[in-house]
Design a protein around this motif. Structure first.
Motif, PDB file in Angstrom:
ATOM      1  N   LEU A  32       0.850  -1.190   0.000  1.00  0.00           N
ATOM      2  CA  LEU A  32       0.000   0.000   0.000  1.00  0.00           C
ATOM      3  C   LEU A  32       0.886   1.241   0.000  1.00  0.00           C
ATOM      4  CD1 LEU A  32      -2.941   0.954   0.103  1.00  0.00           C
ATOM      5  CD2 LEU A  32      -2.788   0.871   2.594  1.00  0.00           C
ATOM      6  N   ILE A  33       0.673   2.112  -0.980  1.00  0.00           N
ATOM      7  CA  ILE A  33       1.482   3.328  -1.144  1.00  0.00           C
ATOM      8  C   ILE A  33       0.554   4.530  -1.039  1.00  0.00           C
ATOM      9  CG2 ILE A  33       3.007   4.609  -2.707  1.00  0.00           C
ATOM     10  CD1 ILE A  33       4.172   1.883  -1.807  1.00  0.00           C
ATOM     11  N   ASP A  34       0.894   5.457  -0.150  1.00  0.00           N
ATOM     12  CA  ASP A  34       0.095   6.665   0.058  1.00  0.00           C
ATOM     13  C   ASP A  34       0.856   7.863  -0.492  1.00  0.00           C
ATOM     14  OD1 ASP A  34      -1.491   8.747   0.947  1.00  0.00           O
ATOM     15  OD2 ASP A  34      -1.636   8.012   3.005  1.00  0.00           O
ATOM     16  N   LEU A  35       0.337   8.487  -1.539  1.00  0.00           N
ATOM     17  CA  LEU A  35       1.006   9.660  -2.110  1.00  0.00           C
ATOM     18  C   LEU A  35       1.241  10.758  -1.081  1.00  0.00           C
ATOM     19  CD1 LEU A  35      -0.499  10.311  -5.668  1.00  0.00           C
ATOM     20  CD2 LEU A  35       1.751   9.431  -5.059  1.00  0.00           C
ATOM     21  N   ALA A  36       0.342  10.872  -0.119  1.00  0.00           N
ATOM     22  CA  ALA A  36       0.487  11.925   0.898  1.00  0.00           C
ATOM     23  C   ALA A  36       1.781  11.765   1.691  1.00  0.00           C
ATOM     24  CB  ALA A  36      -0.718  11.912   1.843  1.00  0.00           C
ATOM     25  N   GLU A  37       2.245  10.543   1.866  1.00  0.00           N
ATOM     26  CA  GLU A  37       3.468  10.311   2.638  1.00  0.00           C
ATOM     27  C   GLU A  37       4.729  10.754   1.902  1.00  0.00           C
ATOM     28  OE1 GLU A  37       3.478   6.210   3.858  1.00  0.00           O
ATOM     29  OE2 GLU A  37       1.671   6.475   5.070  1.00  0.00           O
ATOM     30  N   PHE A  38       4.650  10.926   0.599  1.00  0.00           N
ATOM     31  CA  PHE A  38       5.816  11.370  -0.168  1.00  0.00           C
ATOM     32  C   PHE A  38       5.943  12.884  -0.192  1.00  0.00           C
ATOM     33  CE2 PHE A  38       5.434   7.035  -1.428  1.00  0.00           C
ATOM     34  CZ  PHE A  38       6.749   6.628  -1.587  1.00  0.00           C
ATOM     35  N   ASN A  39       4.852  13.575   0.111  1.00  0.00           N
ATOM     36  CA  ASN A  39       4.880  15.035   0.211  1.00  0.00           C
ATOM     37  C   ASN A  39       5.571  15.686  -0.993  1.00  0.00           C
ATOM     38  OD1 ASN A  39       4.126  17.342   1.601  1.00  0.00           O
ATOM     39  ND2 ASN A  39       6.098  17.520   2.628  1.00  0.00           N
ATOM     40  N   LEU A  40       5.163  15.281  -2.183  1.00  0.00           N
ATOM     41  CA  LEU A  40       5.773  15.820  -3.401  1.00  0.00           C
ATOM     42  C   LEU A  40       5.235  17.223  -3.681  1.00  0.00           C
ATOM     43  CD1 LEU A  40       5.448  12.692  -5.730  1.00  0.00           C
ATOM     44  CD2 LEU A  40       7.547  13.558  -4.667  1.00  0.00           C
ATOM     45  N   PRO A  41       6.120  18.218  -3.759  1.00  0.00           N
ATOM     46  CA  PRO A  41       5.638  19.548  -4.167  1.00  0.00           C
ATOM     47  C   PRO A  41       5.293  19.521  -5.655  1.00  0.00           C
ATOM     48  CG  PRO A  41       8.030  19.555  -3.984  1.00  0.00           C
ATOM     49  CD  PRO A  41       7.563  18.187  -3.537  1.00  0.00           C
ATOM     50  N   ILE A  42       4.714  20.600  -6.149  1.00  0.00           N
ATOM     51  CA  ILE A  42       4.503  20.696  -7.592  1.00  0.00           C
ATOM     52  C   ILE A  42       5.864  20.467  -8.243  1.00  0.00           C
ATOM     53  CG2 ILE A  42       3.838  22.230  -9.504  1.00  0.00           C
ATOM     54  CD1 ILE A  42       1.491  21.347  -7.749  1.00  0.00           C
ATOM     55  N   TYR A  43       5.886  19.729  -9.321  1.00  0.00           N
ATOM     56  CA  TYR A  43       7.126  19.258  -9.945  1.00  0.00           C
ATOM     57  C   TYR A  43       8.225  20.317  -9.899  1.00  0.00           C
ATOM     58  CZ  TYR A  43      10.283  16.993 -13.141  1.00  0.00           C
ATOM     59  OH  TYR A  43      11.390  16.419 -13.686  1.00  0.00           O
ATOM     60  N   ASP A  44       9.347  19.964  -9.277  1.00  0.00           N
ATOM     61  CA  ASP A  44      10.401  20.951  -9.045  1.00  0.00           C
ATOM     62  C   ASP A  44      11.804  20.477  -9.413  1.00  0.00           C
ATOM     63  OD1 ASP A  44      10.767  19.129  -6.996  1.00  0.00           O
ATOM     64  OD2 ASP A  44      10.974  20.622  -5.425  1.00  0.00           O
ATOM     65  N   GLU A  45      11.910  19.467 -10.242  1.00  0.00           N
ATOM     66  CA  GLU A  45      13.231  19.005 -10.679  1.00  0.00           C
ATOM     67  C   GLU A  45      13.685  19.835 -11.885  1.00  0.00           C
ATOM     68  OE1 GLU A  45      15.487  16.835  -9.629  1.00  0.00           O
ATOM     69  OE2 GLU A  45      14.304  16.154  -7.902  1.00  0.00           O
ATOM     70  N   PRO A  46      14.924  20.317 -11.885  1.00  0.00           N
ATOM     71  CA  PRO A  46      15.388  21.147 -12.999  1.00  0.00           C
ATOM     72  C   PRO A  46      15.659  20.374 -14.287  1.00  0.00           C
ATOM     73  CG  PRO A  46      17.103  20.948 -11.336  1.00  0.00           C
ATOM     74  CD  PRO A  46      15.883  20.281 -10.787  1.00  0.00           C
ATOM     75  N   LYS A  47      15.961  19.071 -14.180  1.00  0.00           N
ATOM     76  CA  LYS A  47      16.278  18.290 -15.377  1.00  0.00           C
ATOM     77  C   LYS A  47      15.108  17.389 -15.730  1.00  0.00           C
ATOM     78  CE  LYS A  47      21.177  18.523 -14.596  1.00  0.00           C
ATOM     79  NZ  LYS A  47      22.369  17.834 -14.186  1.00  0.00           N
ATOM     80  N   HIS A  48      15.002  17.092 -17.009  1.00  0.00           N
ATOM     81  CA  HIS A  48      13.916  16.234 -17.493  1.00  0.00           C
ATOM     82  C   HIS A  48      14.002  14.874 -16.806  1.00  0.00           C
ATOM     83  CE1 HIS A  48      11.305  14.005 -20.160  1.00  0.00           C
ATOM     84  NE2 HIS A  48      10.902  15.162 -20.675  1.00  0.00           N
ATOM     85  N   PRO A  49      12.848  14.300 -16.413  1.00  0.00           N
ATOM     86  CA  PRO A  49      12.876  13.025 -15.699  1.00  0.00           C
ATOM     87  C   PRO A  49      13.459  11.860 -16.493  1.00  0.00           C
ATOM     88  CG  PRO A  49      10.616  13.723 -16.113  1.00  0.00           C
ATOM     89  CD  PRO A  49      11.505  14.831 -16.543  1.00  0.00           C
ATOM     90  N   VAL A  50      13.478  11.930 -17.813  1.00  0.00           N
ATOM     91  CA  VAL A  50      14.039  10.833 -18.598  1.00  0.00           C
ATOM     92  C   VAL A  50      15.532  10.649 -18.276  1.00  0.00           C
ATOM     93  CG1 VAL A  50      14.716  12.082 -20.698  1.00  0.00           C
ATOM     94  CG2 VAL A  50      13.904   9.721 -20.860  1.00  0.00           C
ATOM     95  N   LEU A  51      16.197  11.706 -17.813  1.00  0.00           N
ATOM     96  CA  LEU A  51      17.621  11.639 -17.485  1.00  0.00           C
ATOM     97  C   LEU A  51      17.884  10.948 -16.148  1.00  0.00           C
ATOM     98  CD1 LEU A  51      18.598  15.271 -18.572  1.00  0.00           C
ATOM     99  CD2 LEU A  51      18.935  13.135 -19.855  1.00  0.00           C
ATOM    100  N   GLN A  52      16.908  10.911 -15.275  1.00  0.00           N
ATOM    101  CA  GLN A  52      17.003  10.319 -13.939  1.00  0.00           C
ATOM    102  C   GLN A  52      18.128  10.951 -13.107  1.00  0.00           C
ATOM    103  OE1 GLN A  52      17.027   6.090 -15.290  1.00  0.00           O
ATOM    104  NE2 GLN A  52      15.185   5.909 -14.010  1.00  0.00           N
ATOM    105  N   GLN A  53      18.345  12.228 -13.308  1.00  0.00           N
ATOM    106  CA  GLN A  53      19.341  12.972 -12.530  1.00  0.00           C
ATOM    107  C   GLN A  53      18.604  13.864 -11.535  1.00  0.00           C
ATOM    108  OE1 GLN A  53      21.746  15.018 -15.448  1.00  0.00           O
ATOM    109  NE2 GLN A  53      22.508  13.109 -16.316  1.00  0.00           N
ATOM    110  N   TYR A  54      18.118  13.239 -10.481  1.00  0.00           N
ATOM    111  CA  TYR A  54      17.253  13.925  -9.528  1.00  0.00           C
ATOM    112  C   TYR A  54      18.072  14.669  -8.483  1.00  0.00           C
ATOM    113  CZ  TYR A  54      14.141  10.506 -11.662  1.00  0.00           C
ATOM    114  OH  TYR A  54      13.444   9.726 -12.565  1.00  0.00           O
ATOM    115  N   GLU A  55      17.675  15.901  -8.221  1.00  0.00           N
ATOM    116  CA  GLU A  55      18.384  16.732  -7.247  1.00  0.00           C
ATOM    117  C   GLU A  55      17.745  16.724  -5.869  1.00  0.00           C
ATOM    118  OE1 GLU A  55      19.312  20.652  -8.628  1.00  0.00           O
ATOM    119  OE2 GLU A  55      20.145  19.891 -10.510  1.00  0.00           O
TER     120      GLU A  55
END
Length: 190
Positions: free
Chosen positions: A39-62
């Motif tokens: 069971l995965i609850d999105l609320a527990e990840f507390n993701l802000p509105i998308y805020d990564e500077p690089k495109h997700p296809v690169l998988q270079q997460y800051e």
């Protein structure tokens, strides 16, 4: 090795009714035996509105929240999204979470447990499927649709009908077939 199924609670708002529905479905998935159900609850990840500077296809997460989310999505072989309908569409938290990563979603099947009023969330599911296919996911036809959800959730307990139970079992069996088939596409090329 058992396939991993993530049952994702897609609404993060206070007062949400998706939690007891997701618990019910996750219990059914565990009893099914075809998946290691989590069971995965999105609320527990507390993701802000998308805020990564690089495109997700690169998988270079800051950001740490992105790395945590990426690791979670990557471990799953299949997904069931438990979601309401907001103005004929999917919850914004789900769309945001989908957009955070890319390769981690690729070649994985998805199904829906939707809920709402008379439509049972079907319009939101149709729109969400368009996003999933862009992520190279395979949304399946089988689903659980909960109409007039307020009649089924009382005191944070979900009371399913026989059609909900039957739909869940049918969906899990089909999702397992797709998960087995798509796992081959995620293997490194020789």
């Amino acid at each position: 090795m058992s396939l991993v199924l993530h049952t994702v609670i897609c609404s993060i708002r206070p007062g949400r009714v998706g939690v007891p529905i997701a618990r019910w479905f996750n219990d059914i998935a565990q009893q099914n035996g075809n998946f290691n159900a989590r069971l995965i609850d999105l609320a527990e990840f507390n993701l802000p509105i998308y805020d990564e500077p690089k495109h997700p296809v690169l998988q270079q997460y800051e950001h740490e929240h992105t790395r945590r989310w990426s690791a979670s999505v990557d471990t799953a072989d299949a997904f069931v999204f438990v979601m309401p309908e907001y103005n004929f569409g999917p919850p914004p938290a789900l769309l945001n979470a989908l957009n955070y990563v890319y390769r981690e979603w690729n070649y994985k099947p998805a199904a829906f447990v939707s809920y709402g009023g008379v439509s049972g969330g079907l319009r939101a599911v149709q729109l969400a499927k368009q996003t999933l296919t862009t992520l190279k996911m395979a949304p399946i036809v089988e689903a659980v649709t909960i109409q007039m959800v307020a009649q089924h959730v009382k005191a944070e307990q979900f009371s399913p009908t026989e059609i909900h139970q039957t739909s869940a079992r049918t969906m899990l069996n089909e999702l397992h077939r797709w998960a087995q088939a798509l796992k081959r596409l995620r293997q490194p090329e020789a």
